[in-house]
Design an enzyme around this catalytic site. Sequence first.
Site, short mmCIF file in Angstrom:
data_model
loop_
_atom_site.label_atom_id
_atom_site.label_comp_id
_atom_site.label_asym_id
_atom_site.label_seq_id
_atom_site.Cartn_x
_atom_site.Cartn_y
_atom_site.Cartn_z
N TRP A 105 0.84 -1.19 0.00
CA TRP A 105 0.00 0.00 0.00
C TRP A 105 0.87 1.24 0.00
O TRP A 105 2.09 1.15 0.11
CB TRP A 105 -0.94 -0.01 1.19
CG TRP A 105 -0.54 -1.01 2.23
CD1 TRP A 105 -1.11 -2.23 2.44
CD2 TRP A 105 0.55 -0.89 3.16
NE1 TRP A 105 -0.44 -2.87 3.45
CE2 TRP A 105 0.57 -2.07 3.90
CE3 TRP A 105 1.49 0.10 3.43
CZ2 TRP A 105 1.51 -2.29 4.92
CZ3 TRP A 105 2.43 -0.12 4.42
CH2 TRP A 105 2.42 -1.30 5.15
N SER A 144 9.27 1.68 8.71
CA SER A 144 9.05 0.84 7.55
C SER A 144 7.81 0.01 7.74
O SER A 144 7.19 0.00 8.79
CB SER A 144 10.25 -0.08 7.34
OG SER A 144 10.19 -1.11 8.29
N LYS A 145 7.47 -0.68 6.66
CA LYS A 145 6.28 -1.52 6.69
C LYS A 145 6.42 -2.62 7.73
O LYS A 145 5.47 -3.18 8.19
CB LYS A 145 6.07 -2.15 5.31
CG LYS A 145 5.93 -1.11 4.23
CD LYS A 145 5.79 -1.74 2.86
CE LYS A 145 5.83 -0.62 1.81
NZ LYS A 145 5.67 -1.08 0.45
N ARG A 146 7.65 -2.94 8.07
CA ARG A 146 7.88 -4.11 8.92
C ARG A 146 7.87 -3.82 10.42
O ARG A 146 7.47 -4.65 11.19
CB ARG A 146 9.18 -4.80 8.52
CG ARG A 146 9.00 -5.66 7.30
CD ARG A 146 10.31 -5.94 6.60
NE ARG A 146 10.13 -5.93 5.16
CZ ARG A 146 10.45 -4.93 4.37
NH1 ARG A 146 11.00 -3.86 4.86
NH2 ARG A 146 10.24 -4.98 3.09
N THR A 147 8.31 -2.62 10.79
CA THR A 147 8.46 -2.40 12.23
C THR A 147 7.12 -2.41 12.97
O THR A 147 7.04 -2.85 14.10
CB THR A 147 9.20 -1.08 12.53
OG1 THR A 147 8.63 -0.08 11.71
CG2 THR A 147 10.67 -1.19 12.25
#
Length: 484
Positions: free
Chosen positions: A14, A251-254
């Site tokens: 997204w 980021s998208k991951r944290t």
Amino acid sequence: MSVRVRFAPSPTGWLHVGGARTAYFNWLFARQRGGRFVVRIEDTDVERSTPESESGVLDDLRWLGLDWDEGPDVGGPEAPYRQSERLEIYRDRARALLDAGRAYPCFCTDAELEARRGQALAAGRPPHYDGHCRRLGAAEREAARGEGRPESVRFAVAAGDQVLHDGVRGEVRFPEGMVGDFVLLRSNGRPTYNFACVVDDAGMGITDVIRAEEHLSNTGRQLMLYGALGLPPPRFAHVPLILNRDRSKMSKRTGEIAVAVGDWRRAGFVPEALLSYLALLGFHPGDEREILSRAEMLEAFTLERVGRSGAVFDPDKLRWVNAHALHHASGADLAQWGAAFLPDAVRALPPPRLERVLEAVRGNLATLADLPSELAPLLGDAPTPEPDAAAAIASPQSRELCAALARELEPLADWSGNAFKSTLLSLGKRLGVKGRDLFQPVRAALTGRTHGPELPLVAELLGRGRCVARLRAAAGSPSTGGVE
Ligand code: GLU
């Protein structure tokens, strides 16, 4: 030459808040100069790209009001604007580089590359491609093809430093030897990001590349490619990252804070607030302003005022900016932004009335998600009074006030906010009650709250029947119903 800028999302997820800010900066840059804003979809990673992601990203950009002049949906003179539809162009350019000796076919397998990388690292050398296939002669190449080896196209990195004059970072030097020969076309015929990006930025006449700092090291490679292709590079500006509180990259991951524009949108944040907040993470207007509208940003924005260091994303500050935007929004804007949050009964109101209702409650909103609870007292059945409201109507005097007001409102010739107000004030005068002692019990009786929109408006929106019934209920006498 007029300015052409682009936003080039990879449709693998997204729209990230950082991407939204990059898009905004590009949009501002184009709109300030009467230039063109291009959207290009970088979907050469077939495994990770999806049409849903592309339409989601475009939808978020539209919601933000960042309109583009050329792109996959609107077309334009440089169509197609999806990299997956431009493969012939990349192959053509790769062929030109092969013919000019600036690139060469590479037959190394993934396993071989991996093994040699490991050896280089173990020996303390940089893990660059070792140039194995650069040295092959024509006969060896034919032999490799005969063996059915995978064939990619690799760039023959030339000697010398690369120097970038970045619009934000000033002079950046990429020393010789920083990168090894890198792949331009994979063995499946797909271009790598750096190659496709240069071919398209040049081919689409992009004059200014404004993008995230994480691409800075790619720019070193890209400058080499412009040189080899004999094309003038665009101007570059790399904007700093948006960070978590611990200064790690957001980021998208944290997952600490929502990073998707869509998450903020669904949580009731509005485009004006999000854009202002994101823009000022990294851009300094040169004065004390903490909120800038789109029009003010069009006046103020320059790349020179973009800072060099990353900025920490503060959700509480964003919430404050959002509340400010809602408190100052027109009823029409609120109706448009808030449509998904409105109870059906409110959404169905005729537009002028709907806008008045929304303007009545906007002062208490922090997000659009507050709409249902703020609107509830103005709708349907009498709300259960909150504890402080219950306390405000507990005394015999308050009850008597409510009962008297109900009696006076019932026979009024006209029902309007003004008629309500003058009835209330003259009743107060007669009873010797004013100010808070007068308004608080009435507000509590009508809305079950001790705060909210101005009372005459509440009365007008509720209608006579509900007002009288709620006042009687508070007074402890049975409701006689009444007309709406
Ligand atoms: N597709 C790249 C990204 O999404 C674009 C980088 C660039 O702007 O060149 O990060």
